[in-house]
Design a protein around this motif. Structure first.
Motif, PDB file in Angstrom:
ATOM      1  N   THR A  46       0.860  -1.195   0.000  1.00 56.53           N
ATOM      2  CA  THR A  46       0.000   0.000   0.000  1.00 56.53           C
ATOM      3  C   THR A  46       0.889   1.236   0.000  1.00 56.53           C
ATOM      4  N   ASP A  47       1.126   1.790   1.201  1.00 52.74           N
ATOM      5  CA  ASP A  47       1.930   3.016   1.275  1.00 52.74           C
ATOM      6  C   ASP A  47       3.314   2.791   1.885  1.00 52.74           C
ATOM      7  N   GLU A  48       3.742   1.536   2.016  1.00 52.91           N
ATOM      8  CA  GLU A  48       5.044   1.262   2.628  1.00 52.91           C
ATOM      9  C   GLU A  48       6.178   1.825   1.769  1.00 52.91           C
ATOM     10  N   PRO A  49       7.273   2.244   2.407  1.00 52.34           N
ATOM     11  CA  PRO A  49       8.429   2.705   1.629  1.00 52.34           C
ATOM     12  C   PRO A  49       9.067   1.538   0.881  1.00 52.34           C
ATOM     13  N   ILE A  50       9.339   1.727  -0.393  1.00 54.39           N
ATOM     14  CA  ILE A  50       9.927   0.692  -1.246  1.00 54.39           C
ATOM     15  C   ILE A  50      11.261   1.208  -1.761  1.00 54.39           C
ATOM     16  N   VAL A  51      12.306   0.388  -1.616  1.00 51.75           N
ATOM     17  CA  VAL A  51      13.660   0.810  -1.978  1.00 51.75           C
ATOM     18  C   VAL A  51      14.295  -0.233  -2.885  1.00 51.75           C
ATOM     19  N   LEU A  52      14.927   0.236  -3.945  1.00 49.51           N
ATOM     20  CA  LEU A  52      15.751  -0.611  -4.801  1.00 49.51           C
ATOM     21  C   LEU A  52      17.177  -0.532  -4.261  1.00 49.51           C
ATOM     22  N   LEU A  53      17.739  -1.674  -3.878  1.00 51.03           N
ATOM     23  CA  LEU A  53      19.039  -1.687  -3.213  1.00 51.03           C
ATOM     24  C   LEU A  53      20.172  -1.327  -4.172  1.00 51.03           C
ATOM     25  N   PRO A  54      21.263  -0.769  -3.634  1.00 50.52           N
ATOM     26  CA  PRO A  54      22.422  -0.441  -4.477  1.00 50.52           C
ATOM     27  C   PRO A  54      22.964  -1.690  -5.163  1.00 50.52           C
ATOM     28  N   GLY A  55      23.419  -1.522  -6.382  1.00 53.99           N
ATOM     29  CA  GLY A  55      23.981  -2.634  -7.137  1.00 53.99           C
ATOM     30  C   GLY A  55      22.952  -3.526  -7.796  1.00 53.99           C
ATOM     31  N   ALA A  56      21.688  -3.128  -7.727  1.00 50.37           N
ATOM     32  CA  ALA A  56      20.614  -3.961  -8.279  1.00 50.37           C
ATOM     33  C   ALA A  56      20.797  -4.198  -9.768  1.00 50.37           C
ATOM     34  N   GLU A  57      20.527  -5.435 -10.191  1.00 50.15           N
ATOM     35  CA  GLU A  57      20.613  -5.812 -11.597  1.00 50.15           C
ATOM     36  C   GLU A  57      19.344  -6.555 -11.995  1.00 50.15           C
ATOM     37  N   ALA A  58      18.760  -6.152 -13.095  1.00 46.70           N
ATOM     38  CA  ALA A  58      17.542  -6.807 -13.582  1.00 46.70           C
ATOM     39  C   ALA A  58      17.933  -8.001 -14.440  1.00 46.70           C
ATOM     40  N   GLU A  59      18.369  -9.079 -13.761  1.00 42.94           N
ATOM     41  CA  GLU A  59      18.827 -10.271 -14.458  1.00 42.94           C
ATOM     42  C   GLU A  59      18.127 -11.501 -13.898  1.00 42.94           C
ATOM     43  N   ASP A  60      17.989 -12.520 -14.738  1.00 40.21           N
ATOM     44  CA  ASP A  60      17.423 -13.786 -14.278  1.00 40.21           C
ATOM     45  C   ASP A  60      18.281 -14.367 -13.170  1.00 40.21           C
ATOM     46  N   VAL A  61      17.638 -14.951 -12.165  1.00 41.32           N
ATOM     47  CA  VAL A  61      18.362 -15.639 -11.101  1.00 41.32           C
ATOM     48  C   VAL A  61      18.889 -16.950 -11.674  1.00 41.32           C
ATOM     49  N   PRO A  62      20.209 -17.167 -11.689  1.00 42.63           N
ATOM     50  CA  PRO A  62      20.748 -18.392 -12.291  1.00 42.63           C
ATOM     51  C   PRO A  62      20.400 -19.612 -11.441  1.00 42.63           C
ATOM     52  N   PRO A  63      20.327 -20.803 -12.043  1.00 34.87           N
ATOM     53  CA  PRO A  63      20.043 -22.006 -11.264  1.00 34.87           C
ATOM     54  C   PRO A  63      21.140 -22.261 -10.243  1.00 34.87           C
TER      55      PRO A  63
END
Length: 236
Positions: A46-63
């Motif tokens: 809802t209104d909770e603070p949302i943060v994208l962490l430093p170093g974030a990468e939009a990549e598939d999680v490898p097996p």
């Protein structure tokens, strides 16, 4: 208060990224909601603070491939239930980030008898599964067997040469005494019950069994009931 929406949708609104990128950020463990990492894109906010962490990468999680020290008497289902964040070994490589996606859809390979303890492998990798189940190139497995009884004369040599049992020759062993009551055995592709039978045929009774190595990967100091990641430089 705002109406609850999916975390992935809110992240799209905040970052201006695509829905897929938002899902990858979340599944990769890069997003916090009110200070807590949330890894489910469908999580409602809802209104909770949302943060994208430093170093974030939009990549598939490898097996991932996980190594568990299975307790004796633990079924495969019970062993799978031990793959939780709380049971990760404290001395595991800290550079390997644990994410929720690594703890689901894990498949056991190189199965271990229920009565035995020791190294059990779970993996999400098709390549690892294929390698560990290749009947044409079986990996050497090393065990510590607690035994009692009196070894027949020349018993260790018989184990090293291989013993015929019915229509089948049991696996040849590299074997030595670890101490007065424990044998170390290295053999390829043992079937359930093979080591117990081998011991019996040379006058010994198997008390307990622990697998300590599969191929070149050793269980080492991994505590019972805990798991660690297979390191990038480790190969079976």
């Amino acid at each position: 208060m705002s109406e609850p929406v999916r975390l992935s949708k809110r992240l799209v609104e905040l970052l201006g990224c695509s829905r897929r990128e938002a899902e990858l950020y979340i599944e990769g463990g890069w997003v916090t909601v009110a200070g807590e990492v949330v890894e489910q894109p469908q999580f409602k906010v809802t209104d909770e603070p949302i943060v994208l962490l430093p170093g974030a990468e939009a990549e598939d999680v490898p097996p991932a491939t996980l190594l568990l020290h299975k307790p004796a008497g633990c079924s495969v289902e019970q062993a799978l239930a031990l793959l939780t964040r709380e049971n990760r070994w404290a001395d595991d490589d800290p550079t390997l980030r644990a994410v929720h996606k690594h703890l689901v859809r894990q498949q056991p390979v190189g199965l271990l008898e229920r009565e035995a303890s020791g190294l059990l492998v779970f993996t999400q990798s098709w390549g690892v599964t294929r390698h560990l189940t290749n009947r044409h190139k079986p990996l050497e497995e090393e065990y510590v067997a607690e035994v009692k009884g009196t070894l027949v004369e020349g018993g260790l040599d018989k184990l090293k040469r291989g013993i015929r049992q019915g229509e089948r020759t049991l696996p040849v062993c590299k074997v030595s005494w670890q101490n007065e009551t424990h044998l170390r055995l290295a053999l390829k592709a043992p079937q359930p019950g093979d080591i117990r039978t081998l011991c019996r045929l040379v006058g010994l009774q198997l008390v307990s069994l622990r697998r300590i190595r599969l191929g070149t990967v050793s269980m080492a100091k991994l505590p019972q009931g805990q798991w660690r990641y297979l390191k990038p430089n480790e190969r079976f």
